[in-house]
Motif scaffolding. Sequence first.
Motif, mmCIF file in Angstrom:
data_model
loop_
_atom_site.group_PDB
_atom_site.id
_atom_site.type_symbol
_atom_site.label_atom_id
_atom_site.label_comp_id
_atom_site.label_asym_id
_atom_site.label_seq_id
_atom_site.Cartn_x
_atom_site.Cartn_y
_atom_site.Cartn_z
ATOM 1 N N GLN A 91 15.079 18.143 6.114
ATOM 2 C CA GLN A 91 15.244 18.011 7.558
ATOM 3 C C GLN A 91 13.893 18.179 8.233
ATOM 4 O OE1 GLN A 91 17.800 21.474 7.738
ATOM 5 N NE2 GLN A 91 19.507 20.245 8.469
ATOM 6 N N VAL A 92 13.799 17.754 9.476
ATOM 7 C CA VAL A 92 12.600 17.958 10.287
ATOM 8 C C VAL A 92 12.925 18.931 11.409
ATOM 9 C CG1 VAL A 92 10.926 16.865 11.823
ATOM 10 C CG2 VAL A 92 11.713 15.658 9.776
ATOM 11 N N TRP A 93 12.148 20.007 11.499
ATOM 12 C CA TRP A 93 12.241 20.953 12.605
ATOM 13 C C TRP A 93 10.913 20.935 13.342
ATOM 14 C CZ3 TRP A 93 14.583 26.122 10.274
ATOM 15 C CH2 TRP A 93 15.856 25.852 9.749
ATOM 16 N N TYR A 94 10.940 20.667 14.620
ATOM 17 C CA TYR A 94 9.721 20.693 15.435
ATOM 18 C C TYR A 94 8.589 19.880 14.795
ATOM 19 C CZ TYR A 94 12.070 24.334 18.125
ATOM 20 O OH TYR A 94 12.966 25.040 18.908
ATOM 21 N N LEU A 95 8.895 18.650 14.447
ATOM 22 C CA LEU A 95 7.926 17.681 13.921
ATOM 23 C C LEU A 95 7.321 18.098 12.583
ATOM 24 C CD1 LEU A 95 6.000 16.824 17.246
ATOM 25 C CD2 LEU A 95 8.100 15.795 16.347
ATOM 26 N N THR A 96 8.024 18.941 11.846
ATOM 27 C CA THR A 96 7.522 19.502 10.590
ATOM 28 C C THR A 96 8.693 19.671 9.624
ATOM 29 O OG1 THR A 96 5.862 20.740 11.861
ATOM 30 C CG2 THR A 96 6.260 21.477 9.617
ATOM 31 N N PRO A 97 8.471 19.535 8.317
ATOM 32 C CA PRO A 97 9.558 19.867 7.384
ATOM 33 C C PRO A 97 10.103 21.261 7.679
ATOM 34 C CG PRO A 97 7.759 18.827 6.203
ATOM 35 C CD PRO A 97 7.269 19.048 7.609
ATOM 36 N N LEU A 131 5.317 11.783 11.133
ATOM 37 C CA LEU A 131 4.188 12.679 10.861
ATOM 38 C C LEU A 131 4.628 13.880 10.039
ATOM 39 C CD1 LEU A 131 2.106 12.454 14.156
ATOM 40 C CD2 LEU A 131 2.114 10.986 12.130
ATOM 41 N N SER A 132 5.901 14.226 10.102
ATOM 42 C CA SER A 132 6.430 15.257 9.204
ATOM 43 C C SER A 132 6.339 14.789 7.752
ATOM 44 C CB SER A 132 7.890 15.563 9.569
ATOM 45 O OG SER A 132 8.436 16.524 8.691
ATOM 46 N N GLN A 133 6.615 13.511 7.527
ATOM 47 C CA GLN A 133 6.486 12.950 6.185
ATOM 48 C C GLN A 133 5.040 13.017 5.706
ATOM 49 O OE1 GLN A 133 8.705 12.070 4.041
ATOM 50 N NE2 GLN A 133 7.646 10.800 2.552
ATOM 51 N N ASN A 237 2.440 16.855 18.473
ATOM 52 C CA ASN A 237 1.722 17.718 17.533
ATOM 53 C C ASN A 237 0.571 18.446 18.215
ATOM 54 O OD1 ASN A 237 2.290 17.681 14.352
ATOM 55 N ND2 ASN A 237 3.045 15.777 15.241
ATOM 56 N N LYS A 238 -0.131 17.766 19.109
ATOM 57 C CA LYS A 238 -1.218 18.420 19.843
ATOM 58 C C LYS A 238 -0.682 19.544 20.726
ATOM 59 C CE LYS A 238 -4.197 14.320 19.916
ATOM 60 N NZ LYS A 238 -4.818 13.267 20.776
ATOM 61 N N ILE A 239 0.405 19.253 21.421
ATOM 62 C CA ILE A 239 1.008 20.260 22.306
ATOM 63 C C ILE A 239 1.550 21.431 21.498
ATOM 64 C CG2 ILE A 239 2.910 20.678 23.915
ATOM 65 C CD1 ILE A 239 2.584 17.724 24.799
ATOM 66 N N LYS A 293 -0.721 -2.319 11.518
ATOM 67 C CA LYS A 293 -1.339 -1.675 10.363
ATOM 68 C C LYS A 293 -0.781 -0.274 10.165
ATOM 69 C CE LYS A 293 -5.857 -0.377 8.479
ATOM 70 N NZ LYS A 293 -7.331 -0.364 8.735
ATOM 71 N N GLN A 294 -0.619 0.440 11.285
ATOM 72 C CA GLN A 294 -0.038 1.784 11.233
ATOM 73 C C GLN A 294 1.391 1.739 10.712
ATOM 74 O OE1 GLN A 294 1.361 3.641 15.006
ATOM 75 N NE2 GLN A 294 -0.122 5.242 14.537
ATOM 76 N N LYS A 295 2.148 0.754 11.154
ATOM 77 C CA LYS A 295 3.532 0.597 10.708
ATOM 78 C C LYS A 295 3.598 0.394 9.200
ATOM 79 C CE LYS A 295 7.523 -2.506 11.174
ATOM 80 N NZ LYS A 295 8.076 -3.688 11.893
ATOM 81 N N ARG A 296 2.752 -0.492 8.678
ATOM 82 C CA ARG A 296 2.749 -0.747 7.228
ATOM 83 C C ARG A 296 2.393 0.516 6.452
ATOM 84 N NH1 ARG A 296 0.396 -5.583 9.139
ATOM 85 N NH2 ARG A 296 -1.706 -4.780 8.736
ATOM 86 N N TYR A 297 1.461 1.291 6.983
ATOM 87 C CA TYR A 297 1.074 2.525 6.301
ATOM 88 C C TYR A 297 2.232 3.521 6.279
ATOM 89 C CZ TYR A 297 -0.788 7.168 5.556
ATOM 90 O OH TYR A 297 -0.960 8.442 5.092
ATOM 91 N N LEU A 298 2.880 3.727 7.414
ATOM 92 C CA LEU A 298 3.953 4.716 7.506
ATOM 93 C C LEU A 298 5.195 4.305 6.724
ATOM 94 C CD1 LEU A 298 3.580 5.710 11.269
ATOM 95 C CD2 LEU A 298 2.981 7.101 9.282
ATOM 96 N N GLN A 299 5.362 3.012 6.495
ATOM 97 C CA GLN A 299 6.470 2.560 5.657
ATOM 98 C C GLN A 299 6.202 2.819 4.184
ATOM 99 O OE1 GLN A 299 6.716 -1.560 6.927
ATOM 100 N NE2 GLN A 299 8.663 -1.172 7.989
ATOM 101 N N GLY A 300 4.966 3.075 3.850
ATOM 102 C CA GLY A 300 4.591 3.264 2.445
ATOM 103 C C GLY A 300 4.630 4.711 2.011
ATOM 104 N N ILE A 301 4.101 4.964 0.829
ATOM 105 C CA ILE A 301 4.156 6.307 0.240
ATOM 106 C C ILE A 301 2.775 6.866 -0.050
ATOM 107 C CG2 ILE A 301 6.457 6.042 -0.762
ATOM 108 C CD1 ILE A 301 5.095 5.247 -3.395
ATOM 109 N N ASN A 302 1.734 6.093 0.213
ATOM 110 C CA ASN A 302 0.388 6.580 -0.038
ATOM 111 C C ASN A 302 -0.066 7.536 1.052
ATOM 112 O OD1 ASN A 302 0.082 5.011 -2.416
ATOM 113 N ND2 ASN A 302 -0.458 3.218 -1.182
#
Length: 304
Positions: A91-97, A131-133, A237-239, A293-302
């Motif tokens: 699960q994600v709590w507050y933008l973090t695992p 970003l939690s991922q 995340n900044k806040i 480009k960001q979308k392709r990266y976030l869809q991946g596992i690297n």
Amino acid sequence: MKKNILVIYYSQTGQLEDIVRTIAKPFEAQKEKYDVTYYNIKLKEDFPFPWPGDVFFNTFPESYLQIPKEILPPSEEILNKKYDLILFGYQVWYLTPSIPIISFLKSGYAERILKDTPVVTISGTRNMWMLSQEKLKVYLRDLQAKLVGNIALVDRHDNYTSVLTILRWLTTGQKEKSGMLPAAGVSDEEITGSVKYGEIIERYFNNNDLNNLQPELVKNGAIEIRAFLVRVEKVGNKIFTVWSNLIIKKKEKRPLLIKFFKVYLMAAIWIISPVVLVLHLLTTPIFWFKRQKQKRYLQGINLK
């Protein structure tokens, strides 16, 4: 010889357990080929459900700063068995695992279980998991696990509706539709349909082709990236970094600061978030290629 499959998860409401068990069904259906074990992470002092409002918001700084709690040890059977594949539900709590997941990852048990083992991460969230991922990827890399796939099931309602339904669910325990609000969380249809991801994983695993698993999962809808929400997460995340450190450092003022944070968070969701959306829409033509480009990266596992 049977292959050993481990399903790790922590689920307060039962939703994530339903998801991981559904995805594991194709392995369960072939008992002659697979031995499937479930590991439900348990804390020595667990969190309540439904959440009292003060407890939910008071969990924020430790959650965001990834401060672990003590977990109950996994069984000796789990610790002493070598697994061929791990399905890792979180699960994600507050933008973090979540704290239970972080607590497991920071325990000495995680490396024994995860090291040198292929892992497919599975999340069930409101909508902001990207970003939690990224944070989870770092843990898996440091534990020498082999991330081979990722599946993210989300609430498909708009951002503001899902805020109301998730707060109702977490603080009252009511998931079902009521009044003008729809049911909270990932839909039953989507959970039931997630068995297709298990079928894909089993097929690629059986063919010893896990290196090519993620593109097939993405092709079949396992990952949806909403560029606007990525932007919201970055701002969030900044806040959260500022607020969490302030609350942790000012121990004597914590109750008051938590109250201020609660008000600020609600204001950010209902006032700041729409402003971010407008700016996002206005800058779409300028940042189109960057966001693709960001979308392709976030869809991946690297990991960058």
